[in-house]
Design a protein around this motif. Structure first.
Motif, PDB file in Angstrom:
ATOM      1  N   SER A 190      33.440  -0.271 110.301  1.00  0.00           N
ATOM      2  CA  SER A 190      33.865  -0.512 109.092  1.00  0.00           C
ATOM      3  C   SER A 190      32.998   0.157 108.055  1.00  0.00           C
ATOM      4  CB  SER A 190      33.957  -2.050 108.550  1.00  0.00           C
ATOM      5  OG  SER A 190      32.515  -2.468 108.594  1.00  0.00           O
ATOM      6  N   PRO A 191      33.453   0.484 106.990  1.00  0.00           N
ATOM      7  CA  PRO A 191      32.664   1.385 106.096  1.00  0.00           C
ATOM      8  C   PRO A 191      31.122   0.628 105.673  1.00  0.00           C
ATOM      9  CG  PRO A 191      34.846   1.218 105.244  1.00  0.00           C
ATOM     10  CD  PRO A 191      34.811   0.292 106.301  1.00  0.00           C
ATOM     11  N   ALA A 192      31.406  -0.632 105.638  1.00  0.00           N
ATOM     12  CA  ALA A 192      30.085  -1.443 105.281  1.00  0.00           C
ATOM     13  C   ALA A 192      29.167  -1.414 106.440  1.00  0.00           C
ATOM     14  CB  ALA A 192      30.343  -2.830 104.877  1.00  0.00           C
ATOM     15  N   ASP A 193      29.364  -1.092 107.570  1.00  0.00           N
ATOM     16  CA  ASP A 193      28.718  -1.087 108.735  1.00  0.00           C
ATOM     17  C   ASP A 193      28.337   0.178 109.373  1.00  0.00           C
ATOM     18  OD1 ASP A 193      28.750  -3.817 108.723  1.00  0.00           O
ATOM     19  OD2 ASP A 193      30.468  -3.904 110.403  1.00  0.00           O
ATOM     20  N   LEU A 194      28.839   1.198 108.554  1.00  0.00           N
ATOM     21  CA  LEU A 194      28.410   2.776 109.199  1.00  0.00           C
ATOM     22  C   LEU A 194      26.998   2.861 109.209  1.00  0.00           C
ATOM     23  CD1 LEU A 194      29.333   5.244 110.153  1.00  0.00           C
ATOM     24  CD2 LEU A 194      29.395   6.105 107.847  1.00  0.00           C
ATOM     25  N   GLN A 195      26.283   2.692 108.283  1.00  0.00           N
ATOM     26  CA  GLN A 195      24.573   2.938 108.033  1.00  0.00           C
ATOM     27  C   GLN A 195      24.175   2.016 108.875  1.00  0.00           C
ATOM     28  OE1 GLN A 195      22.946   3.023 104.093  1.00  0.00           O
ATOM     29  NE2 GLN A 195      20.975   2.975 104.858  1.00  0.00           N
ATOM     30  N   GLU A 196      24.456   0.841 109.097  1.00  0.00           N
ATOM     31  CA  GLU A 196      23.643   0.021 109.734  1.00  0.00           C
ATOM     32  C   GLU A 196      23.968   0.404 111.450  1.00  0.00           C
ATOM     33  OE1 GLU A 196      23.558  -4.715 111.341  1.00  0.00           O
ATOM     34  OE2 GLU A 196      24.744  -4.038 109.667  1.00  0.00           O
ATOM     35  N   ARG A 197      25.134   0.836 111.854  1.00  0.00           N
ATOM     36  CA  ARG A 197      25.228   1.152 113.277  1.00  0.00           C
ATOM     37  C   ARG A 197      24.646   2.675 113.371  1.00  0.00           C
ATOM     38  NH1 ARG A 197      24.693   1.182 117.967  1.00  0.00           N
ATOM     39  NH2 ARG A 197      26.304   2.386 119.448  1.00  0.00           N
ATOM     40  N   VAL A 198      24.571   3.529 112.575  1.00  0.00           N
ATOM     41  CA  VAL A 198      23.888   4.636 112.830  1.00  0.00           C
ATOM     42  C   VAL A 198      22.314   4.424 113.106  1.00  0.00           C
ATOM     43  CG1 VAL A 198      23.326   6.973 112.061  1.00  0.00           C
ATOM     44  CG2 VAL A 198      25.647   6.170 111.859  1.00  0.00           C
ATOM     45  N   THR A 199      21.843   3.491 112.325  1.00  0.00           N
ATOM     46  CA  THR A 199      20.457   3.108 112.263  1.00  0.00           C
ATOM     47  C   THR A 199      20.084   2.556 113.725  1.00  0.00           C
ATOM     48  OG1 THR A 199      20.333   3.023 109.822  1.00  0.00           O
ATOM     49  CG2 THR A 199      18.698   1.672 111.102  1.00  0.00           C
ATOM     50  N   ALA A 200      20.996   1.422 113.944  1.00  0.00           N
ATOM     51  CA  ALA A 200      20.729   1.013 115.128  1.00  0.00           C
ATOM     52  C   ALA A 200      20.683   1.919 116.332  1.00  0.00           C
ATOM     53  CB  ALA A 200      21.892  -0.111 115.540  1.00  0.00           C
ATOM     54  N   LEU A 201      21.664   2.897 116.385  1.00  0.00           N
ATOM     55  CA  LEU A 201      21.762   4.140 117.336  1.00  0.00           C
ATOM     56  C   LEU A 201      20.440   4.851 117.423  1.00  0.00           C
ATOM     57  CD1 LEU A 201      23.606   5.120 119.649  1.00  0.00           C
ATOM     58  CD2 LEU A 201      24.543   6.459 118.004  1.00  0.00           C
ATOM     59  N   CYS A 202      19.922   5.186 116.166  1.00  0.00           N
ATOM     60  CA  CYS A 202      18.558   5.736 116.012  1.00  0.00           C
ATOM     61  C   CYS A 202      17.549   5.324 116.705  1.00  0.00           C
ATOM     62  CB  CYS A 202      18.574   6.301 114.584  1.00  0.00           C
ATOM     63  SG  CYS A 202      19.416   7.384 113.851  1.00  0.00           S
ATOM     64  N   ASP A 203      17.610   3.950 116.466  1.00  0.00           N
ATOM     65  CA  ASP A 203      16.549   3.078 117.021  1.00  0.00           C
ATOM     66  C   ASP A 203      16.559   3.171 118.466  1.00  0.00           C
ATOM     67  OD1 ASP A 203      15.620   2.462 114.418  1.00  0.00           O
ATOM     68  OD2 ASP A 203      16.668   0.356 114.355  1.00  0.00           O
ATOM     69  N   THR A 204      17.726   3.042 119.091  1.00  0.00           N
ATOM     70  CA  THR A 204      17.883   2.852 120.438  1.00  0.00           C
ATOM     71  C   THR A 204      17.294   4.400 121.096  1.00  0.00           C
ATOM     72  OG1 THR A 204      19.675   1.765 120.397  1.00  0.00           O
ATOM     73  CG2 THR A 204      19.291   2.929 122.414  1.00  0.00           C
ATOM     74  N   ILE A 205      17.626   5.518 120.389  1.00  0.00           N
ATOM     75  CA  ILE A 205      17.192   6.897 120.978  1.00  0.00           C
ATOM     76  C   ILE A 205      15.700   6.837 120.757  1.00  0.00           C
ATOM     77  CG2 ILE A 205      17.512   9.411 120.351  1.00  0.00           C
ATOM     78  CD1 ILE A 205      20.136   8.793 119.575  1.00  0.00           C
ATOM     79  N   ILE A 206      15.250   6.414 119.781  1.00  0.00           N
ATOM     80  CA  ILE A 206      14.091   6.434 119.292  1.00  0.00           C
ATOM     81  C   ILE A 206      12.877   5.780 120.379  1.00  0.00           C
ATOM     82  CG2 ILE A 206      11.835   5.793 117.941  1.00  0.00           C
ATOM     83  CD1 ILE A 206      13.625   6.559 115.745  1.00  0.00           C
ATOM     84  N   SER A 207      13.675   4.802 120.780  1.00  0.00           N
ATOM     85  CA  SER A 207      12.812   3.822 121.970  1.00  0.00           C
ATOM     86  C   SER A 207      12.799   4.592 123.370  1.00  0.00           C
ATOM     87  CB  SER A 207      13.560   2.306 122.089  1.00  0.00           C
ATOM     88  OG  SER A 207      15.005   2.480 122.594  1.00  0.00           O
TER      89      SER A 207
END
Length: 265
Positions: A190-207
């Protein structure tokens, strides 16, 4: 009084371990001028001096558009001859390669239009997360253009040859659900969740381990490369399009907001 200087496009922001390549022309739906295409590799080279970066996000400024593609209003001036078109294609391919060759994973965060060269940029990223507002297409056939083989190879990595032909032959626009089914994107949210989802994916990659990310990206890129059977022929076909009356008609029709009348010449 002198006018305000044109804002830099694109711009690079770094927030800790996350870099952002921001397409910064929201008044033009983040369409890319030739100068913007030329700037992408040099901007991304700056990341070599920021060793802590673990992931890069590509997004459009303004919250409404990823990238509407190349700035077609320039085409008659800077892409009207075989030589100038070849140079333009080379600059495009250099921008795509700059993203593909980054050591870190690259995520396209997509909303609104993702068209033409904008879709090419998204396909040069390792992953594509799209808002349900996003729509996709390659309007080359509507302009009398043919894309160089280097640009099409990324499309063929994402979708089947049949779907690639569907996208290219029709010039149609496809919504996020259609794009997901074809393989153009990895996820839709959903449009409202785009930034949150991308941030979560970044956090996973960073870990995860940076050397593992780098090795995996390089190996997958090398193993998935397609060898065009005759790239010389493909380039000649693209040059023939640039020299055609149909290409000039396609550009004029776009700027005049009318349907083109192609004659096949």
């Amino acid at each position: 009084m002198s006018s305000a200087p044109e804002p830099l496009n694109p711009v690079l922001n770094v927030h800790g371990m996350v870099a952002e390549l921001v397409l910064n022309a929201p008044d033009r739906k983040n369409a890319l001028s030739l100068a913007a295409w030329e700037r992408i590799p040099s901007v991304l080279r700056k990341l070599a001096a920021v060793p802590d970066v673990r992931v890069c996000v590509v997004r459009g400024e303004g919250g409404k558009s990823f990238c509407a593609g190349a700035d077609i209003s320039e085409f008659e001036a800077i892409r009207s001859t075989k030589d100038s078109a070849l140079r333009y294609d080379e600059i495009n391919v250099a921008a795509f390669n700059a993203l593909k060759s980054l050591d870190v994973p690259v995520i396209a965060s997509i909303e609104g239009p993702c068209l033409g060269g904008g879709l090419g940029l998204a396909l040069a990223c390792d992953m594509r997360i799209a808002s349900r507002t996003a729509f996709f297409g390659i309007p080359a056939a509507r302009l009398g253009l043919a894309y160089p083989p280097e640009a099409l190879s990324d499309l063929l990595e994402a979708v089947s040859s049949s779907n690639a032909k569907r996208i290219l032959f029709t010039g149609d626009r496809f919504n996020a659900e259609d794009a997901l089914q074809m393989g153009l994107i990895n996820e839709t949210v959903s449009p409202a969740d785009l930034q949150e989802r991308v941030t979560a994916l970044c956090d996973t990659i960073i870990s995860n381990a940076p050397l593992s990310m780098r090795a995996s990206k390089q190996a997958v890129n090398e193993m998935s490369m397609r060898d065009a059977s005759n790239p010389g022929t493909h380039r000649q076909n693209a040059q023939n399009c640039i020299e055609s009356a149909d290409y000039r008609e396609g550009c004029r029709a776009f700027l005049e907001k009318r349907l083109p009348e192609f004659a096949g010449t």
